[in-house]
Design an enzyme around this catalytic site. Structure first.
Site, mmCIF file in Angstrom:
data_model
loop_
_atom_site.group_PDB
_atom_site.id
_atom_site.type_symbol
_atom_site.label_atom_id
_atom_site.label_comp_id
_atom_site.label_asym_id
_atom_site.label_seq_id
_atom_site.Cartn_x
_atom_site.Cartn_y
_atom_site.Cartn_z
ATOM 1 N N TYR A 1 -1.944 0.199 10.374
ATOM 2 C CA TYR A 1 -2.050 -0.423 9.053
ATOM 3 C C TYR A 1 -0.830 -0.090 8.208
ATOM 4 O O TYR A 1 -0.200 -0.964 7.604
ATOM 5 C CB TYR A 1 -3.331 0.086 8.383
ATOM 6 N N SER B 1 0.834 -1.207 0.000
ATOM 7 C CA SER B 1 0.000 0.000 0.000
ATOM 8 C C SER B 1 0.864 1.252 0.000
ATOM 9 O O SER B 1 1.972 1.245 0.539
ATOM 10 C CB SER B 1 -0.883 0.009 1.242
#
Lengths: 242, 449
Positions: free
Chosen positions: A147, A134
């Site tokens: 995250y 990501s």
């Protein structure tokens, strides 16, 4: 060149489903792996492709990766790790169980399963391991660093694995999709120019695999944006709300 | 793996971009997940690809985005019976099935609709006079009701729920899965015959003569007046057999040649569709419709506007409304003469309108088509046009006709109640299955459905 069969870990997600359909469309044999019952997904792909499709059960935060690959019955030519969990930063910051779940689903589980994949794929011709990381892993931000840090770990892992197995002809690709319109982001206000559709992500991944690319941003404009975000000095960065 | 979490709101509109709501749009993956929001106990509406024009897919608070529920469930190549989840987009189904020689029994004028939306609007196509509506080909539907239970309904099981669901605008629960029968075709080509009709009477006569053709439609010039009132180009069509194709096309008869889609990049300013430019366009278009037979690819034949992405932007920011009515056979000549005269007098119509002969009414309680003629055209949303449409409503009702719910954004509850005599039955089914208060839309609230 896409090495078959293609094992998709986390095949139930929007990106996983789009990938399964896009690979099948390319003529690859696809193995779907996800938690729970995948029969409806399997049947759908079989009807779409006109080819037999297998589905297996997996939970990347649980079980023995080596056992999983040993019982798979065939050695995958391509492995795509789609499993991940955005979670909620405020909950993760307040609750250790939630933080552990986000970390395990985005870093520890995927890394362990991909290590096991690399062990069985030693002799595969044109073998390819693909990890969905990501842009959130490019720099830790206050709004989603639990995250983001797990994805940063996965990005570093993929980079290192690439370096380690390149000599044996195994290719490793890191994918940073940016915003994707999925169930995970449903209802979030995402800027359309930076937001990709799941099928767009899938097609970008397959095209990049054919070109043996190392690291891709699905939407190219993310690259300069993350470059800028990475170069902001920490002293300034900590005062921003990002 | 992700789970669905409550999320904030987005701006949502139908294809006409009028009206709009700021509400929660929850994307669900798989039909198991799609039933979850029902548990909240509040009212909601399921939404497909947002191609109904008005407010049918809008809810002031909660909409369920069904596009993640798009799996194929079963297909029997012996009978053509296919079962799929309701969020499957027609274009994707065509891409999958046409190369295998299968076509949909009924298609609307865009392939960017979901199968669930096709059921909810009980869509019709250019073959309605012979093949009926889409739901005439549906074998069964799986419905999620207000208490979360899933019922399979058909002509024999829960037939009342089936008849209410076909054309029921999503107000009888969440349509989860649909089974319907596809039709075999030999090619991806249509054999088209083009005719000119200088007046409305000629157009109607041409349709009556063309009843044996599978497909028929007319593009009608709504700005033509006087002796040219109702001037139309009539397009008839049949699926081309393999042996009707030129030799070079016979080796791969089911292969489609898809052109690159064009996009309308910005909202157009109003003058682009002014009376003068549209009237000139229509005259040129009519002149270009040389009579004769040609072979045309299937996509531009059925979906001429799908080749232009976001074509709804040509009407500018204010959006537009599409007006579609149907008049019974006996009243069509007289009724459309009045309707076309009203439209031409105001002169703000879209460049082309569609006229189509319809066959007998289907079994759906709120199904739109009835035996006669239907007219469809777009209007930019302006006060002058909205007043015109009220006058058209009155003419439609006077002639025993009605309006299409999938297109409507502005008609009155009274107009709809007159046009749909089975509305009482529909409401009774909603009561009987406990659907009132659980499934509603801006459309159902506006029209008290």
């Amino acid at each position: 060149m896409i090495a078959s069969p293609v094992l998709i870990l986390g095949a139930r997600s929007d990106i996983g489903r789009a990938l399964a359909r896009a690979y099948a469309d390319k003529g690859a044999a696809v193995i779907l792996a996800a938690r729970g019952d995948m029969e409806a997904e399997r049947r759908d792909l079989e009807l779409r492709s006109g080819q037999p499709v297998r589905a297996v059960t997996i939970d990347v935060t649980d079980g023995e990766p080596d056992t999983f690959f040993a019982t798979l019955g065939e050695i995958p030519g391509t492995v795509v790790m789609v499993a991940g969990l955005l979670g909620d930063q405020e909950r993760s910051a307040a609750d250790d169980t939630e933080a552990a779940r986000v970390m395990a689903t985005n870093y520890e589980g995927p890394a362990r399963y991909l290590l096991a994949a690399a062990r069985v794929m030693r002799d595969v011709t044109d073998g390819c391991i693909i990890g969905i990381s990501s842009v959130a892993g490019d720099r830790g931000r206050g709004s989603n660093f639990v995250y983001g840090s797990a994805k940063a770990g996965l990005t570093a892992f993929l980079s290192g694995l690439r370096n380690a197995v390149a000599k044996q002809g195994l290719h490793v690709m890191t994918v940073k999709p940016g915003f994707v319109a999925t169930q995970m982001t449903s209802g979030m206000k995402l800027p359309p120019p930076l937001t990709a559709q799941p099928l767009e992500v899938a097609n970008a991944i397959i095209a990049a695999q054919e070109k043996r690319r190392d690291v891709i941003y699905v939407k190219a404009r993310w690259r300069p944006i993350m470059m800028v975000i990475k170069t902001i000095p920490e002293g300034v960065f900590k005062k921003l709300s990002l | 793996m992700s789970t669905s979490t409550p999320s904030n709101t987005t701006k949502v509109a139908g294809w006409g971009r009028y009206p709009t709501v700021e509400a929660e749009l929850r994307r669900m993956i798989g039909t198991d997940a799609a039933t979850a929001p029902i548990a909240s106990g509040t009212s909601l509406i399921a939404r497909g690809n947002g191609r109904s024009y008005g407010d049918a897919s809008l809810h002031p608070r909660t909409m369920i985005d069904m596009r993640g529920c798009d799996r194929l469930v079963d297909f029997d190549p012996g009978t053509g019976l296919i079962a799929c989840e309701a969020g499957l987009i027609l274009a994707d189904l065509i891409t999958l099935m046409l190369p295998r020689g299968w076509w949909v029994p009924v298609t609307p004028g865009t392939k960017l609709v979901t199968i669930g939306g096709m059921v909810a609007s009980d869509v019709h196509g250019k073959n309605h006079h012979g093949s009926g509506t889409f739901c005439d080909h549906v074998a069964w539907i799986d419905m999620a009701l207000g208490d979360g239970q899933v019922l399979r309904c058909s002509r024999t099981d829960h037939a009342d729920l089936f008849a209410a669901t076909c054309g029921g605008m999503g107000l009888t629960g969440i349509i989860l899965r649909v089974a319907f029968t596809m039709v075999p075709v030999e090619s991806a080509t249509i054999r088209q015959r083009r005719q000119r009709a200088p007046t409305l009477a000629h157009a109607i006569a041409a349709f009556e003569e063309a009843q044996d053709w599978t497909y028929s439609v007319a593009w009608i010039d709504c700005l033509a007046t006087g002796a040219s009132l109702g001037r139309s180009a009539i397009l008839l069509g049949e699926h081309a057999r393999r042996d009707e194709l030129p030799i070079e096309g016979r080796s791969a008869p089911l292969q489609r040649k898809l052109g690159r889609a064009k996009t309308v990049p910005v909202d157009m300013p109003g003058f682009v569709l002014g009376r003068l430019s549209v009237s000139i366009f229509n005259r040129l278009y009519y002149a270009a419709q040389r009579p004769g037979d040609t072979l045309v690819p299937l996509d531009p034949y059925f979906y001429p506007l799908d080749a232009i992405h976001d074509w709804n932007r040509i009407y500018g920011r204010g959006g537009f409304v599409q007006y579609q009515c149907v008049l019974p056979l006996a009243a069509s000549q007289a009724g459309y003469t009045r309707i076309l005269a009203e439209i031409a007098a105001v002169g703000q119509a879209s460049f082309l309108a569609v006229l189509k002969r319809m066959g007998p009414q289907s079994f759906g309680m709120l199904s739109f088509p009835l035996e006669g003629y239907t007219l469809a055209l777009d209007f930019p949303t302006t006060p002058v046009n909205l007043a015109l449409l009220d006058r058209l409503d009155a003419i439609t009702i006077d002639h025993g006709g009605r309006l299409y719910l999938a297109k409507d954004a502005r008609a009155s509850a009274a107009t709809m109640a007159v046009g749909y005599p089975r509305l009482g039955e529909f409401r009774a089914v909603r009561r009987h299955y406990g659907l009132e208060g659980r499934f509603s839309s801006l459309l159902s609230q506006r029209l008290a459905l």
